[in-house]
Design a protein around this motif. Structure first.
Motif, PDB file in Angstrom:
ATOM      1  N   PRO A 242      -3.460 -10.163   9.195  1.00 20.80           N
ATOM      2  CA  PRO A 242      -4.892 -10.425   9.333  1.00 20.80           C
ATOM      3  C   PRO A 242      -5.271 -11.777   8.734  1.00 20.80           C
ATOM      4  N   GLY A 243      -6.350 -12.346   9.229  1.00 19.90           N
ATOM      5  CA  GLY A 243      -6.835 -13.607   8.691  1.00 19.90           C
ATOM      6  C   GLY A 243      -7.515 -13.418   7.347  1.00 19.90           C
ATOM      7  N   LEU A 244      -8.019 -12.208   7.092  1.00 22.02           N
ATOM      8  CA  LEU A 244      -8.727 -11.940   5.845  1.00 22.02           C
ATOM      9  C   LEU A 244      -8.321 -10.556   5.362  1.00 22.02           C
ATOM     10  N   LEU A 245      -8.022 -10.471   4.077  1.00 22.90           N
ATOM     11  CA  LEU A 245      -7.640  -9.190   3.501  1.00 22.90           C
ATOM     12  C   LEU A 245      -8.786  -8.704   2.618  1.00 22.90           C
ATOM     13  N   LEU A 246      -9.233  -7.470   2.859  1.00 23.85           N
ATOM     14  CA  LEU A 246     -10.347  -6.907   2.088  1.00 23.85           C
ATOM     15  C   LEU A 246      -9.825  -5.747   1.260  1.00 23.85           C
ATOM     16  N   LEU A 247     -10.039  -5.803  -0.048  1.00 26.71           N
ATOM     17  CA  LEU A 247      -9.536  -4.761  -0.942  1.00 26.71           C
ATOM     18  C   LEU A 247     -10.709  -4.140  -1.688  1.00 26.71           C
ATOM     19  N   ASP A 248     -10.902  -2.820  -1.515  1.00 24.21           N
ATOM     20  CA  ASP A 248     -12.001  -2.154  -2.217  1.00 24.21           C
ATOM     21  C   ASP A 248     -11.457  -1.416  -3.434  1.00 24.21           C
ATOM     22  N   GLU A 249     -11.696  -1.948  -4.605  1.00 21.43           N
ATOM     23  CA  GLU A 249     -11.216  -1.352  -5.857  1.00 21.43           C
ATOM     24  C   GLU A 249      -9.791  -0.824  -5.702  1.00 21.43           C
ATOM     25  N   PRO A 250      -8.848  -1.695  -5.362  1.00 21.38           N
ATOM     26  CA  PRO A 250      -7.513  -1.205  -5.009  1.00 21.38           C
ATOM     27  C   PRO A 250      -6.775  -0.606  -6.197  1.00 21.38           C
ATOM     28  N   LEU A 251      -7.198  -0.903  -7.394  1.00 21.35           N
ATOM     29  CA  LEU A 251      -6.428  -0.458  -8.557  1.00 21.35           C
ATOM     30  C   LEU A 251      -7.152   0.588  -9.389  1.00 21.35           C
TER      31      LEU A 251
ATOM     32  N   GLN B 136      -0.718   2.956  -2.990  1.00 22.10           N
ATOM     33  CA  GLN B 136      -1.537   1.757  -2.956  1.00 22.10           C
ATOM     34  C   GLN B 136      -0.789   0.623  -2.256  1.00 22.10           C
ATOM     35  N   ARG B 137       0.505   0.497  -2.523  1.00 20.25           N
ATOM     36  CA  ARG B 137       1.265  -0.587  -1.913  1.00 20.25           C
ATOM     37  C   ARG B 137       1.539  -0.327  -0.435  1.00 20.25           C
ATOM     38  N   VAL B 138       1.683   0.978  -0.067  1.00 16.44           N
ATOM     39  CA  VAL B 138       1.823   1.285   1.360  1.00 16.44           C
ATOM     40  C   VAL B 138       0.535   0.884   2.091  1.00 16.44           C
ATOM     41  N   ALA B 139      -0.607   1.200   1.470  1.00 16.77           N
ATOM     42  CA  ALA B 139      -1.886   0.829   2.084  1.00 16.77           C
ATOM     43  C   ALA B 139      -1.970  -0.688   2.237  1.00 16.77           C
ATOM     44  N   LEU B 140      -1.469  -1.403   1.253  1.00 11.95           N
ATOM     45  CA  LEU B 140      -1.473  -2.873   1.311  1.00 11.95           C
ATOM     46  C   LEU B 140      -0.579  -3.356   2.456  1.00 11.95           C
ATOM     47  N   ALA B 141       0.612  -2.751   2.571  1.00 10.43           N
ATOM     48  CA  ALA B 141       1.536  -3.140   3.637  1.00 10.43           C
ATOM     49  C   ALA B 141       0.915  -2.848   5.006  1.00 10.43           C
ATOM     50  N   ARG B 142       0.235  -1.700   5.119  1.00 11.36           N
ATOM     51  CA  ARG B 142      -0.372  -1.341   6.397  1.00 11.36           C
ATOM     52  C   ARG B 142      -1.459  -2.350   6.774  1.00 11.36           C
ATOM     53  N   ALA B 143      -2.252  -2.744   5.770  1.00 11.99           N
ATOM     54  CA  ALA B 143      -3.337  -3.688   6.051  1.00 11.99           C
ATOM     55  C   ALA B 143      -2.789  -5.070   6.411  1.00 11.99           C
ATOM     56  N   LEU B 144      -1.643  -5.427   5.820  1.00 11.69           N
ATOM     57  CA  LEU B 144      -1.089  -6.760   6.072  1.00 11.69           C
ATOM     58  C   LEU B 144      -0.266  -6.820   7.356  1.00 11.69           C
TER      59      LEU B 144
ATOM     60  N   ALA C 144      -6.880   5.871   2.230  1.00  8.64           N
ATOM     61  CA  ALA C 144      -6.990   6.403   3.595  1.00  8.64           C
ATOM     62  C   ALA C 144      -5.669   6.325   4.347  1.00  8.64           C
ATOM     63  N   LEU C 145      -4.568   6.639   3.665  1.00 10.11           N
ATOM     64  CA  LEU C 145      -3.289   6.729   4.373  1.00 10.11           C
ATOM     65  C   LEU C 145      -3.312   7.989   5.233  1.00 10.11           C
ATOM     66  N   PHE C 146      -2.725   7.922   6.418  1.00 13.25           N
ATOM     67  CA  PHE C 146      -2.717   9.087   7.297  1.00 13.25           C
ATOM     68  C   PHE C 146      -1.675  10.074   6.785  1.00 13.25           C
ATOM     69  N   PRO C 147      -2.108  11.256   6.324  1.00 12.56           N
ATOM     70  CA  PRO C 147      -1.175  12.141   5.604  1.00 12.56           C
ATOM     71  C   PRO C 147      -0.070  12.704   6.482  1.00 12.56           C
ATOM     72  N   ASN C 148      -0.343  12.817   7.796  1.00 11.61           N
ATOM     73  CA  ASN C 148       0.636  13.460   8.674  1.00 11.61           C
ATOM     74  C   ASN C 148       1.639  12.458   9.252  1.00 11.61           C
ATOM     75  N   LEU C 149       1.493  11.186   8.909  1.00 12.63           N
ATOM     76  CA  LEU C 149       2.429  10.179   9.397  1.00 12.63           C
ATOM     77  C   LEU C 149       3.299   9.694   8.251  1.00 12.63           C
ATOM     78  N   THR C 150       4.532   9.355   8.574  1.00  5.82           N
ATOM     79  CA  THR C 150       5.431   8.848   7.544  1.00  5.82           C
ATOM     80  C   THR C 150       4.939   7.472   7.084  1.00  5.82           C
ATOM     81  N   VAL C 151       5.507   7.016   6.005  1.00  8.75           N
ATOM     82  CA  VAL C 151       5.160   5.688   5.493  1.00  8.75           C
ATOM     83  C   VAL C 151       5.383   4.648   6.581  1.00  8.75           C
ATOM     84  N   ALA C 152       6.529   4.739   7.287  1.00 12.23           N
ATOM     85  CA  ALA C 152       6.833   3.760   8.335  1.00 12.23           C
ATOM     86  C   ALA C 152       5.768   3.820   9.436  1.00 12.23           C
TER      87      ALA C 152
END
Ligand SMILES: Nc1ncnc2c1ncn2[C@@H]1O[C@H](COP(=O)(O)OP(=O)(O)O)[C@@H](O)[C@H]1O
Ligand SMILES: [Mg+2]
Lengths: 563, 366
Positions: free
Chosen positions: B165-174, B153-161, B98-106
């Motif tokens: 957050p106190g808790l990281l939730l990963l849904d079938e990340p790989l 996948q790693r951008v999504a991880l960076a965005r979530a972190l 669910a990365l936002f396609p119209n926004l840059t990675v940053a």
């Protein structure tokens, strides 16, 4: 984090959810007021006497025992059926050429096929009078028949309904699986057998859908028979006559209810047909690629070019008649017909009103439709409100413009209704037009929203960002092509519509399409043609702008849309 | 504080998250049934189960994206059952990213950062730090569509972190990645999680992923948690036939148990303890626990078998053994040394041992 620090943040988040709930409620109420209540007012008026007492179906009985009524019903059915058969057959062949052949000039042919969308339905009537009327240049082709009457109506309706049929059928025909064709060919099936066993079944739902849509358009259209119907009575004209001519609102409501019937039936059937089409093309299907075939491509090109020529003839006749002194006797170039201010019908003011109305409709309509579609699809709050929006958004498709206009009179002209301040204002024209074209716009928005990752909202929320920020920063930019499509659709529809607004305009808010109607009524046919062409120029120019904007957008967003 | 020490839970490691009695249905589908689980501070827990067993639903309930029908969710002892997602302070990596396609990675990574608090320069620095942390420095100006699946996948991880957050939730990340990238990213996620010490829940249907990554695994089936335990516990002592079958390879033989003994065909095998179920049972043993070397007459649970097939798989030989009198074949994984030292071959009769401490029994419908 201490509880004290957390408190304000919590309030603001609850506020975000409340903003969504309030927006859903506001939209649901707006649709109830502009769709459900007017229709209720109209249907209930049909069951009342002139003094307002409940009389059950007495008005219906009275209507059906009026001499000549049976004829209007039969005439309407005949015209609608004939228009359906002719339009859908011609459009099927045309769409087949566009999607399944290698004929040349496909782009131009498709543009011409869709050109009637830019004109009010009064235009084909006027042009046909110029072509086949008493002084018509092609009068000899009529073999003594009168163009005023069923023949004229039929030709006009075919012109008017053609683009809708083309849009549906070319979509249906392009959703074909190459693998089926390859299998049929490899089994040695003849070309006719492939057409019968692969092509037709594949396009079956599109054909059914096109038939329903054309039938509904033709039976509820008012512009063509108004101009060229002559003595030939149809239901749509009957409503107009009862209400505008004789001020008999009860009878108008009765005829409206009758007009609602076929449209509602067609709409319901179409809804179920569409539902079943969804599974037709699986994710693994291979898009059909036509192979060149000289004879077939040549024949199809000749046919499509002839159809396109006929459409252009109609448009160019109206344009030509508007630019010369006295068609066809004095062909000197003359702009006098565009001097609308010296004619009845509202003058140039009517044209500017139309542009203003179309701009309001396009901007406000797009905003309301898109936000409504977004909230109803993507929010998870206030389920009842969202269900109301979803349901009421589908109703306008089944309501012919005339019926909607009449329903608005009943509802907004009621002195007991505080909203009657809107009556005879620009606002009510804008509202009725947005409602009239709501369903298609809503479905376009829903389709675009459904193609988006369903987790965008969840991702935004989990990052602590309010929904309206994600809506603004992500949803709208990603759906921008659909937003542009909706706004152009609303703009062009607002420019060309006659049927709903004909009951709702005031002298100061007369519109271009109504000026066409009134000038034609008064016998000023050339100025009517000129005004109709003003509508065509304007919608055409805006279409062109839309095309450029879409291309520019595609170029700018190429980097992130990918592929 | 000390005065109340007696009221505080005795455990030195407090639970970070506790869910109790969670229930959730979608119409007629029961997605979750009475699910209870605790997650310790800094721990990595995997939800493991077949597709459709309710893993994603449980994750979304914990995240606050799906309202539960029943049950309670606590964070650090505080009830958060009805807190909206945005207030839960949980970072989520979605299965689709669910990365936002119209926004840059940053812009994606900084989406959850407050401009007001950090300022433009602060945000840029934080984004660069996060991208570097996931090994993607220097691609901030690109769009998600221009990245490979592993990078997304790693951008999504960076965005979530990003919002820490106190808790990281990963849904079938790989799950959307190919096998080689998956193996590498698995190690990266594990290292990152260790380094940041962030409490993490990860959903997966891949048992190997769960066994290598997790501190503890919750095995789910039909909307229920069947077993919670360390990977070794789950593998060695599965509590149910389902867990035994789902995690790793398992021989399942129909047998009948009486106190301390289990009968298979005409043969009786000894059990380690006699509290196991009695009556009709499934007798389970992992293929690698079947012993061929040094089996004598005195060895416990020695069983004469015939080698039906012997297949070389690389690290070991997979043998299909037929017990005399037993209908079901027995799969055994034999080391290359065993096979060559004992000169085993297909068609041969040998005696193998089924060590009592490796046998698992589960009740069976007769
Ligand atoms: N939004 C939903 N509506 C209806 N049913 C759902 C929905 N989400 C999940 N389910 C059903 O709930 C069950 C569990 O789904 P899910 O949690 O996605 O499983 P998993 O992630 O383990 O594959 C499935 O049977 C699924 O069909
Ligand atoms: Mg899932």
């Amino acid at each position: 984090m201490s509880a004290v620090a957390a408190a304000p943040a919590r309030r603001s988040l609850d506020r975000d959810a409340w903003i969504a709930r309030v927006a859903i409620a506001a939209l649901a109420i707006a649709l109830i007021v502009t769709v459900a209540l007017p229709l209720y007012a109209m249907l209930s008026r049909g069951l009342e006497s002139k003094s307002g007492a409940f009389v059950g179906f007495a008005n219906y009985v009275a209507y059906f025992t009026t001499p000549g009524v049976g004829r209007a019903v039969v005439n309407s059915l005949v015209i609608a059926l004939a228009s359906t058969v002719v339009t859908v057959s011609v459009a099927f062949a045309f769409a087949y050429g566009l999607t399944r052949s290698h004929m040349p000039c496909k782009g131009v042919l498709k543009a011409v096929a869709l050109a009637p969308l830019l004109a009010p339905s009064l235009l084909p009537g006027i042009a046909l009078v110029y072509l086949f009327g008493k002084q018509g240049i092609l009068k000899s082709l009529m073999f003594g028949q009168d163009i005023y009457g069923p023949i004229g109506i039929l030709l006009g309706e075919v012109f008017y309904c053609f683009p809708a049929a083309i849009l549906i059928l070319s979509t249906a025909l392009s959703l074909s699986d190459q693998r089926l064709h390859d299998a049929a060919v490899s089994l040695g099936a003849s070309r006719w057998r492939i057409f019968r066993t692969v092509t037709l079944p594949g396009a079956r739902y599109g054909l059914i859908s096109a038939c329903f849509v054309v039938f509904t358009l033709a039976i509820t259209d008012f512009g063509v028979p108004k101009v060229i119907g002559g003595w030939y009575d149809v239901l749509a004209i009957d409503v107009y006559k009862q209400v505008v001519g004789q001020q008999d609102f009860q009878k108008g409501a009765v005829v409206s209810a009758l007009l609602l019937l076929p449209a509602a039936l067609a709409f319901t059937a179409d809804f179920f047909v569409r539902r079943r089409q969804v599974a037709l093309l699986s994710a693994r299907s291979v898009a059909f690629r036509p192979r060149p075939e000289r004879v077939r491509d040549g024949l199809l090109f000749i046919f499509c070019a002839a159809v396109a020529l006929a459409i252009l003839t109609v448009l160019l006749t109206a344009a030509g008649a508007s630019f010369v002194k006295f068609w066809p006797y004095n062909l000197d170039l003359w702009l006098g017909h565009y001097d609308f201010n010296n004619k009845d019908g509202g003058g140039w003011r009517a044209y500017y009103n139309s542009v203003e109305m179309a701009l309001w409709t396009a901007t406000c309509g797009t905003a309301v439709v898109f936000l409504g579609a977004y909230l109803s699809e993507k929010s998870n709050l206030f389920a009842a409100g969202r269900a109301t929006i979803r349901f009421l958004a589908m109703i306008p498709m089944a309501v012919p413009g005339l019926v909607l206009g009449l329903a608005y009179i009943f509802f907004f002209n009621d002195p007991a209704n505080p909203l009657n301040v809107l009556y005879r204002t620009m606002a009510i024209l804008v509202i009725s037009t947005i409602v009239h074209f709501y369903t298609v716009a809503h479905l376009t928005a829903v389709t675009a929203l459904k193609q988006m990752d369903p987790e965008f909202e969840a991702a935004g929320a989990s990052l602590g960002v309010p929904w309206y920020t994600t809506f603004r920063r992500v949803t709208v930019p990603v759906a921008m092509p659909a937003v542009l499509d909706i706004s152009i659709y609303l703009f062009v529809s607002a420019m060309t519509t006659v049927s709903a607004v004909v009951f709702l305009y005031a002298p100061s808010t007369a519109l271009a399409s109504i000026a066409v109607l009134n000038m034609d009524d008064a016998g000023d046919i050339a100025p009517a043609a000129a005004m109709a062409m003003m509508i065509v120029y304007t919608s055409g120019a805006v279409r062109l702008l839309h095309w450029l904007a879409t291309r520019g957008l595609a170029r700018r967003s190429q980097a992130w849309r990918g592929r | 504080m000390l005065r109340f020490a007696g009221l505080v839970m005795p455990s030195s490691k407090p639970f970070y998250l506790r869910v109790a009695g969670i229930g959730k249905r979608f119409g007629d589908t029961v997605a979750l049934k009475d699910v209870s689980l605790s997650v310790n501070q800094g721990e990595l827990v995997c939800f493991l189960g077949p597709s459709g067993c309710g893993k994603t639903t449980l994750l979304r309930v914990i995240a606050g994206l799906e309202p539960q029908d029943a049950g309670r969710i606590e964070r650090g002892g505080r009830d958060i059952s009805f807190l909206p997602a945005a207030r839960r302070d949980f970072g989520i990596v979605f299965q689709s990213y669910a990365l936002f396609p119209n926004l840059t990675v940053a812009d994606n990574v900084s989406y959850g950062l407050s401009r007001r608090r950090l300022g433009r320069a602060g945000i840029a620095a934080k984004v660069e730090e996060l991208l570097e942390m996931v090994g993607l420095s220097g691609i901030g100006e690109r769009y998600p569509a221009q990245l490979s699946g592993g990078q997304q996948q790693r951008v999504a991880l960076a965005r979530a972190l990003a919002p820490a957050p106190g808790l990281l939730l990963l849904d079938e990340p790989l799950s959307a990645l190919d096998a080689r990238v998956r193996g590498r990213l698995r190690q990266q996620i594990k290292a990152l999680q260790r380094r940041l010490g962030v409490t993490t829940i990860m959903v997966t249907h891949d048992q190997e992923e769960a066994l290598t990554l997790a501190d503890r695994i919750a095995v789910m089936n039909h909307g229920m948690i069947e077993q919670v335990g360390t990977p070794l516990e789950i593998y060695r002592r599965p509590v149910s036939r389902f867990v035994a079958d789902f995690v790793g390879v398992m021989n399942v033989l129909d047998a009948t148990a009486t106190g301390g003994m289990v009968h298979i065909g005409t043969r009786a095998l000894r059990l380690l303890d006699d509290i196991a179920p009695t009556g009709p049972v499934h007798l389970c043993i992992r293929p690698e626990d079947v012993v061929v070397r040094g089996v004598g007459a005195a060895t416990a649970n020695a069983v004469p078998v015939r080698i039906e097939t012997l297949e070389f798989t690389g690290p070991f030989f997979r043998a299909i053994l037929r017990l005399d009198g037993g209908e079901a074949p027995l799969v055994a994984d034999l080391s290359i040394n065993d096979v060559s030292d004992l000169a085993l071959a297909a068609g041969q009769a040998v005696t193998v041992a089924l060590p009592p401490d490796r046998l698992r029994l589960y009740p069976r419908e007769a």
